[in-house]
Design a protein around this motif. Structure first.
Motif, PDB file in Angstrom:
ATOM      1  N   CYS A 134     -59.828 -75.230 -38.569  1.00  0.00           N
ATOM      2  CA  CYS A 134     -58.673 -74.675 -37.833  1.00  0.00           C
ATOM      3  C   CYS A 134     -57.572 -74.212 -38.795  1.00  0.00           C
ATOM      4  N   MET A 135     -56.870 -73.188 -38.374  1.00  0.00           N
ATOM      5  CA  MET A 135     -55.705 -72.741 -39.131  1.00  0.00           C
ATOM      6  C   MET A 135     -54.537 -73.668 -38.778  1.00  0.00           C
ATOM      7  N   PHE A 136     -53.676 -73.950 -39.755  1.00  0.00           N
ATOM      8  CA  PHE A 136     -52.496 -74.759 -39.441  1.00  0.00           C
ATOM      9  C   PHE A 136     -51.265 -74.252 -40.169  1.00  0.00           C
ATOM     10  N   ILE A 137     -50.140 -74.452 -39.509  1.00  0.00           N
ATOM     11  CA  ILE A 137     -48.835 -74.130 -40.091  1.00  0.00           C
ATOM     12  C   ILE A 137     -48.332 -75.424 -40.706  1.00  0.00           C
ATOM     13  N   ASP A 138     -48.032 -75.386 -41.984  1.00  0.00           N
ATOM     14  CA  ASP A 138     -47.570 -76.596 -42.660  1.00  0.00           C
ATOM     15  C   ASP A 138     -46.049 -76.562 -42.752  1.00  0.00           C
ATOM     16  N   LYS A 139     -45.379 -77.360 -41.915  1.00  0.00           N
ATOM     17  CA  LYS A 139     -43.915 -77.338 -41.893  1.00  0.00           C
ATOM     18  C   LYS A 139     -43.325 -78.015 -43.125  1.00  0.00           C
ATOM     19  N   THR A 140     -44.133 -78.762 -43.862  1.00  0.00           N
ATOM     20  CA  THR A 140     -43.623 -79.369 -45.104  1.00  0.00           C
ATOM     21  C   THR A 140     -43.699 -78.371 -46.260  1.00  0.00           C
ATOM     22  N   ARG A 141     -44.330 -77.228 -46.020  1.00  0.00           N
ATOM     23  CA  ARG A 141     -44.433 -76.191 -47.065  1.00  0.00           C
ATOM     24  C   ARG A 141     -43.898 -74.868 -46.524  1.00  0.00           C
ATOM     25  N   GLU A 142     -42.709 -74.967 -45.938  1.00  0.00           N
ATOM     26  CA  GLU A 142     -41.977 -73.799 -45.430  1.00  0.00           C
ATOM     27  C   GLU A 142     -42.797 -72.932 -44.492  1.00  0.00           C
ATOM     28  N   GLY A 143     -43.634 -73.580 -43.709  1.00  0.00           N
ATOM     29  CA  GLY A 143     -44.375 -72.851 -42.679  1.00  0.00           C
ATOM     30  C   GLY A 143     -45.549 -72.041 -43.191  1.00  0.00           C
ATOM     31  N   ALA A 144     -46.009 -72.346 -44.412  1.00  0.00           N
ATOM     32  CA  ALA A 144     -47.190 -71.625 -44.937  1.00  0.00           C
ATOM     33  C   ALA A 144     -48.403 -71.949 -44.055  1.00  0.00           C
ATOM     34  N   VAL A 145     -49.321 -70.991 -43.968  1.00  0.00           N
ATOM     35  CA  VAL A 145     -50.496 -71.163 -43.097  1.00  0.00           C
ATOM     36  C   VAL A 145     -51.733 -71.393 -43.968  1.00  0.00           C
ATOM     37  N   TYR A 146     -52.503 -72.399 -43.598  1.00  0.00           N
ATOM     38  CA  TYR A 146     -53.719 -72.740 -44.336  1.00  0.00           C
ATOM     39  C   TYR A 146     -54.853 -72.952 -43.346  1.00  0.00           C
TER      40      TYR A 146
END
Ligand SMILES: O=P(O)(O)OC[C@H]1O[C@@H](O)[C@H](O)[C@@H](O)[C@@H]1O
Length: 248
Positions: A134-146
């Motif tokens: 799954c794709m996720f938005i990482d809020k601990t990394r300024e909203g980067a998507v991984y």
């Protein structure tokens, strides 16, 4: 259910959400220009439609509702009706949610999420399934998507992720008494995973500095793409929490 956690520092004053249990996030997830973070539903006074009642099956059912009023319209000028039906079974808890737009002319969009705080003996030993690929938005990394490459997600640091289009089922291992918790969700495509860890725990006034190892939030909802409700239409979703006694 002793599977939920509640912070020792939680404050029940009607002004902010209790730090524990299952705060109801609606109509906004996260920061909001027009009202409090995560919307008003978790601080509003809900109406009891049906007091907890034992059904012939032995299950216990209760129904709550929330409608627009002066308080909600001061932040969000839409008419709405939320219905929240809970059914408690011996080892299961069902949550059925409906949101209805009674307006004759206005369409609204909203987000919704069940911010469940699970109690765990040590979050570092939990594994969470259902996010692989799954794709996720990482809020601990300024909203980067991984993209999640792991079969199971583990937590060893400050974690604040919005996983999108997750599987219908998650299993969390090593919850209370070393058991497994199964989450089944319907019409809730997203799953947020949150643990503030030591550094962020210090900044949360109603959360103890040492409480982070004993909780994990696994939050089923619809947040990445909002729910859009045309006049006279409704949206329904549900979640089932089940304690697994046997090995799966
Ligand atoms: O402190 P609150 O408003 O209850 O929010 C707790 C957390 O809730 C999570 O759902 C969010 O992804 C986090 O960003 C947030 O910090």
């Amino acid at each position: 259910m002793h599977f939920f956690c509640c912070s020792k520092q939680a404050v029940f004053d009607g002004k902010r959400a209790i730090r524990g249990g299952i705060p109801f996030v609606f109509p906004q997830f996260g920061q909001w220009a027009f009202g409090p973070q995560h919307g008003f539903a978790r601080i509003a006074r809900w109406h009891v439609e049906k007091m907890p009642e034992r059904l012939p099956s032995g299950d216990v059912e209760a129904v709550f509702s929330l409608m627009d009023d002066d308080f909600t319209r001061s932040m969000w000028h839409f008419q709405f009706r939320l219905t929240y039906r809970l059914i408690l079974r011996e080892k299961e808890l069902h949550f059925n949610i409906g949101v209805y737009n009674p307006s004759k002319e206005l369409t609204f969009s909203c987000q919704m999420l069940l911010h469940t705080y699970f109690k765990v003996p040590d979050v570092r030993r939990c594994q969470i399934t259902g996010m692989h690929g799954c794709m996720f938005i990482d809020k601990t990394r300024e909203g980067a998507v991984y993209q999640e490459t792991r079969e199971v997600v583990t937590i060893n640091e400050w974690t604040d992720r919005i996983y999108q289009n997750t599987m219908q089922e998650h299993i969390i291992t090593n919850v209370v008494s070393g058991r497994k918790m199964r989450i089944q969700k319907y019409n809730f495509p997203d799953t947020v995973i949150w643990n503030p860890w030591a550094e962020y725990a210090k900044e949360i006034p109603d959360f103890g500095d040492d409480e982070f190892p004993n909780m994990v939030c696994v939050e089923a909802g619809r947040v990445a793409a909002p729910i859009v409700l045309l006049p006279g239409t409704a949206f329904e979703a549900s979640q089932i929490l089940q304690v697994c006694v046997i090995f799966i």
